[in-house]
Structure formats: structure tokens, C-alpha cells
Write a protein that holds these residues in place. Structure first.
Motif, PDB file in Angstrom:
ATOM      1  N   ALA A   3       0.838  -1.207   0.000  1.00 26.24           N
ATOM      2  CA  ALA A   3       0.000   0.000   0.000  1.00 26.24           C
ATOM      3  C   ALA A   3       0.873   1.258   0.000  1.00 26.24           C
ATOM      4  CB  ALA A   3      -0.918   0.001   1.223  1.00 26.24           C
ATOM      5  N   LYS A  46      -5.671  -3.408   9.529  1.00 29.43           N
ATOM      6  CA  LYS A  46      -6.500  -2.968   8.402  1.00 29.43           C
ATOM      7  C   LYS A  46      -6.996  -1.544   8.653  1.00 29.43           C
ATOM      8  CE  LYS A  46      -8.580  -4.023   4.503  1.00 29.43           C
ATOM      9  NZ  LYS A  46      -7.794  -4.026   3.291  1.00 29.43           N
ATOM     10  N   GLY A  50     -10.062   0.102   1.520  1.00 30.86           N
ATOM     11  CA  GLY A  50      -9.710  -0.264   0.152  1.00 30.86           C
ATOM     12  C   GLY A  50      -8.241  -0.527  -0.102  1.00 30.86           C
ATOM     13  N   LEU A  51      -7.417  -0.453   0.942  1.00 30.90           N
ATOM     14  CA  LEU A  51      -5.983  -0.647   0.759  1.00 30.90           C
ATOM     15  C   LEU A  51      -5.503  -1.900   1.482  1.00 30.90           C
ATOM     16  CD1 LEU A  51      -4.730   3.025   1.269  1.00 30.90           C
ATOM     17  CD2 LEU A  51      -5.093   1.820  -0.890  1.00 30.90           C
ATOM     18  N   THR A  52      -4.371  -2.387   1.037  1.00 34.89           N
ATOM     19  CA  THR A  52      -3.768  -3.547   1.676  1.00 34.89           C
ATOM     20  C   THR A  52      -3.458  -3.229   3.133  1.00 34.89           C
ATOM     21  OG1 THR A  52      -2.769  -4.123  -0.431  1.00 34.89           O
ATOM     22  CG2 THR A  52      -1.856  -5.178   1.511  1.00 34.89           C
ATOM     23  N   THR A 118      -8.185  -5.483  -2.733  1.00 30.84           N
ATOM     24  CA  THR A 118      -7.768  -4.098  -2.548  1.00 30.84           C
ATOM     25  C   THR A 118      -7.393  -3.484  -3.890  1.00 30.84           C
ATOM     26  OG1 THR A 118      -5.478  -4.747  -2.216  1.00 30.84           O
ATOM     27  CG2 THR A 118      -6.877  -4.639  -0.254  1.00 30.84           C
ATOM     28  N   THR A 119      -6.993  -2.224  -3.867  1.00 26.40           N
ATOM     29  CA  THR A 119      -6.575  -1.530  -5.078  1.00 26.40           C
ATOM     30  C   THR A 119      -5.484  -2.307  -5.800  1.00 26.40           C
ATOM     31  OG1 THR A 119      -7.120   0.569  -4.034  1.00 26.40           O
ATOM     32  CG2 THR A 119      -5.690   0.663  -5.964  1.00 26.40           C
ATOM     33  N   THR A 123      -4.563  -9.102  -0.652  1.00 27.63           N
ATOM     34  CA  THR A 123      -4.711  -8.803   0.772  1.00 27.63           C
ATOM     35  C   THR A 123      -3.499  -9.292   1.552  1.00 27.63           C
ATOM     36  OG1 THR A 123      -5.801 -10.890   1.325  1.00 27.63           O
ATOM     37  CG2 THR A 123      -7.219  -9.056   0.648  1.00 27.63           C
TER      38      THR A 123
END
Length: 137
Positions: A3, A46, A50-52, A118-119, A123
Motif C-alpha cells: 500500500a 486494516k 480499500g488498501l492492503t 484491494t486496489t 490482501t
């Protein structure tokens, strides 16, 4: 790692207590430096939907008393893993569900497990008890 603003920190292997001290000091140092610059650093598993997420893994090896032989290594065995290493791994897998209470100590930990893609599309979080020669989760 994956990320934005996320990094993987590695240091040379050491005994368990010294490694735990390095881990604790590193987190303290990063948070202190970030705060000094008006920023926040987090190690939450977390923090953003939406990101790792962030992970924390360790590599384990067991050596004989004089430190000359890795008990998990057997160059002639499949994937180089000794019978003792396979038994150790089997024990970890057998107790993985119980170990999750230690390795995932907060509600936020479980938000990382089974999180939607994610984006980046990954994960990097295990959600099953499996093992292969190169399982990245």
C-alpha cells in the motif's frame, strides 16, 4: 510492502528476546518520528478499507545447541524440509485456530482476514490453514 506509504522492515536474525526488543523499539521509533513531523504512523492490521493492510510475520528456525545445524533443513528432502521441520509445521497447522487468538488479538485483525480485494488486488492475509513451498499468504 504493497500500500501507499507502507514498507517492509527486515533485520538480521537473532535470539527471540533480542528480536522482540527490536520489534518493539522499531514501532516506538516510527511512531515517535512521525509524531515529531506532525504525522501519524499506524501498525493496525486494516486501517483503510480499500488498501492492503499491515502484517507482521516472523521466520522461525531451530538450531542444535552449538548453532551449526538447522533442525528444519534437509537438502535431500522435498523442498529441503527435514522430518523435524515437517512435524513442527504440522503442529503449527494443527493449532492454527487457537494461535489466531494470539496472532490476531484485535477486532481490526479480523478485518484484514477475508477482506475484499484491494486496489493492488491482494490482501496478503491468510484465511485458510494451508502449506505449500511458496504460499505467500
Amino acid at each position: 510492502e504493497d500500500a501507499n506509504g507502507q514498507f517492509e522492515m527486515n533485520w538480521e536474525f537473532d535470539d527471540a528476546l533480542a528480536t522482540a526488543d527490536k520489534h518493539s523499539f522499531f514501532k516506538f521509533m516510527v511512531k515517535s518520528v512521525a509524531e515529531k513531523h506532525g504525522l501519524k504512523a499506524t501498525f493496525m492490521p486494516k486501517p483503510f478499507k480499500g488498501l492492503t493492510g499491515n502484517g507482521c510475520h516472523c521466520h522461525i528456525s531451530v538450531w542444535d545447541a552449538d548453532g551449526s545445524q538447522n533442525a528444519f533443513a534437509d537438502p535431500s528432502a522435498e523442498l529441503g524440509l527435514s522430518q523435524q521441520g515437517k512435524c513442527f509445521l504440522g503442529g503449527i497447522m494443527d493449532h492454527a485456530t487457537a494461535l489466531a487468538a494470539i496472532t490476531n488479538p484485535t477486532v481490526n485483525s479480523y478485518k484484514r482476514i477475508n477482506a475484499p480485494r484491494t486496489t493492488s488486488g491482494a490482501t496478503w492475509s491468510p484465511n485458510t490453514v494451508t502449506w505449500t513451498g511458496n504460499n505467500r499468504t
